[in-house]
Scaffold this motif. Structure first.
Motif, PDB file in Angstrom:
ATOM      1  N   ASP A   1       0.834  -1.208   0.000  1.00  0.00           N
ATOM      2  CA  ASP A   1       0.000   0.000   0.000  1.00  0.00           C
ATOM      3  C   ASP A   1       0.868   1.257   0.000  1.00  0.00           C
ATOM      4  O   ASP A   1       0.568   2.233  -0.692  1.00  0.00           O
ATOM      5  N   ARG A   2       1.959   1.236   0.784  1.00  0.00           N
ATOM      6  CA  ARG A   2       2.863   2.390   0.832  1.00  0.00           C
ATOM      7  C   ARG A   2       3.509   2.632  -0.530  1.00  0.00           C
ATOM      8  O   ARG A   2       3.679   3.783  -0.957  1.00  0.00           O
TER       9      ARG A   2
ATOM     10  N   ASN B   1       2.292   1.951  -3.483  1.00  0.00           N
ATOM     11  CA  ASN B   1       1.316   2.538  -4.402  1.00  0.00           C
ATOM     12  C   ASN B   1       1.022   3.992  -4.053  1.00  0.00           C
ATOM     13  O   ASN B   1       0.818   4.824  -4.950  1.00  0.00           O
ATOM     14  N   ARG B   2       1.021   4.322  -2.762  1.00  0.00           N
ATOM     15  CA  ARG B   2       0.863   5.729  -2.384  1.00  0.00           C
ATOM     16  C   ARG B   2       2.070   6.543  -2.841  1.00  0.00           C
ATOM     17  O   ARG B   2       1.937   7.695  -3.262  1.00  0.00           O
TER      18      ARG B   2
ATOM     19  N   GLU C   1       1.725   7.577  -6.394  1.00  0.00           N
ATOM     20  CA  GLU C   1       0.857   8.747  -6.540  1.00  0.00           C
ATOM     21  C   GLU C   1       1.595  10.031  -6.162  1.00  0.00           C
ATOM     22  O   GLU C   1       1.490  11.051  -6.848  1.00  0.00           O
TER      23      GLU C   1
END
Length: 346
Positions: free
Chosen positions: A306-307, A309-310, A313
């Motif tokens: 998740d980190r 993919n953040r 962004e």
């Protein structure tokens, strides 16, 4: 069918039969994962409908004036050739007067001029006007919008009017890898033509038949999590070598053989920084799948995924990429250190 993968042939043949039998209306939504050839199939079906001298089997003859115009499309100066081999024409152009293709228009106000990031209302209005005109060859006109999810709000409202007022011999086809981003009203006006991921054996055979060695084809297909279009794209570039390098970097950062800051700076300076992060996130998922007996490890990798993919962004903003990557790689090292310490105590 020249150049078509088996899954494309299946969708094409099924849709062609439904069109001929009158089971499909004027509005279709070609949807499914990216890089499976949705636009290529839509274009082949358009060629078939526009042909004025269909073969006995119902296919495009390839010789009539309409087919010759369609075949000359490669000379119409498209903005780009897509990964599936189809052409992207930005402002309602296609090289055939009765085939209107709408994608990202060029923003002439930008310096230098570049494609817009959305399909705007002016394009939809122009398309609607052109669709009311008489066909130049035969009785059929077809409009293809790709990617349909890029139509902005005002454009979507304008498109609804065209969808709700069908004209005989006019077809409006939307192509989308993200149909959920379209309004529910637009989706409800279209019949769906679904593209699905093919079985692994079929995808692997297709990659090998395309000239890729079996071992590399398997590696690419595994890396792409069974997606043949993505695997083919990576096989035609240096992406697999980059993925191996990312795996090595993660291992070396975890053990302390490579410095976090140095690795982060190298990744940030690479033109493929986003792809590096995509591979890093995918590798975390792969390691999660191979270590299901350790819930703590699985949770740690999932959080890091998740980190990552953040971070992807964030790197598209004005934030310094190297600083984003430093924090991400520090988290990776910390998580791997905890795992190693836990194994030592066990």
């Amino acid at each position: 069918m020249n150049g078509f993968a088996p899954w494309q042939e299946r969708v094409h043949d099924r849709t062609a039969l439904a069109l001929d039998s009158g089971r499909l209306g004027h509005a279709l939504l070609f949807c499914g994962p990216a890089r499976l050839g949705k636009l290529a199939v839509a274009e082949r079906l358009a060629n078939r409908l526009l042909c004025t001298e269909r073969t006995v089997e119902g296919g495009a003859c390839g010789a009539c004036r309409s087919c010759r115009m369609f075949a000359s499309r490669s000379q119409a100066d498209p903005v780009e050739t897509r990964p599936d081999g189809s052409l992207a024409f930005p402002q309602g152009r296609s090289g055939h007067p009765d085939l209107l293709q709408v994608s990202f228009a060029i923003n002439d106000k930008a310096r230098p001029p570049k494609p817009r990031t959305e399909i705007v209302i002016e394009q939809i209005r122009r398309l609607s006007e052109q669709m009311t005109l008489s066909a130049q060859y035969g009785q059929t006109k077809i409009a293809i919008i790709d990617p349909a999810e890029a139509i902005n709000h005002a454009g979507a409202n304008a498109l609804l009017k065209t969808l709700e007022e069908p004209v005989p011999g006019r077809y409006l086809w939307l192509v989308s890898a993200h149909p959920s981003r379209l309004s529910a009203t637009i989706r409800s006006r279209c019949q769906r033509i679904e593209f699905r991921m093919p079985p692994r054996a079929e995808a692997l055979a297709w990659l090998q038949n395309s000239g890729h060695p079996a071992a590399l084809a398997e590696e690419a297909l595994d890396a792409a999590r069974g997606h043949p279009g993505l695997a083919a794209e990576w096989l035609q570039s240096d992406a697999l070598a980059l993925r191996r390098q990312v795996a090595t970097d993660l291992d070396r950062v975890a053990t302390g053989e490579a410095g976090v800051v140095e690795t982060a700076q190298r990744w940030a300076a690479d033109a493929n920084a986003d792809l590096r992060l995509q591979f890093a996130a995918d590798l975390a998922v792969a390691r999660t799948a191979s270590d299901l007996t350790d819930p703590a490890r699985t949770r740690s990798l999932t959080e890091w995924f998740d980190r990552a993919n953040r971070a992807r962004e964030l790197m598209r903003t004005t934030v310094r990429s190297d600083l984003v990557l430093v924090e991400l790689l520090r988290a990776w090292r910390a998580g791997e250190s905890r795992r190693t310490a836990g194994q030592s105590r066990g």
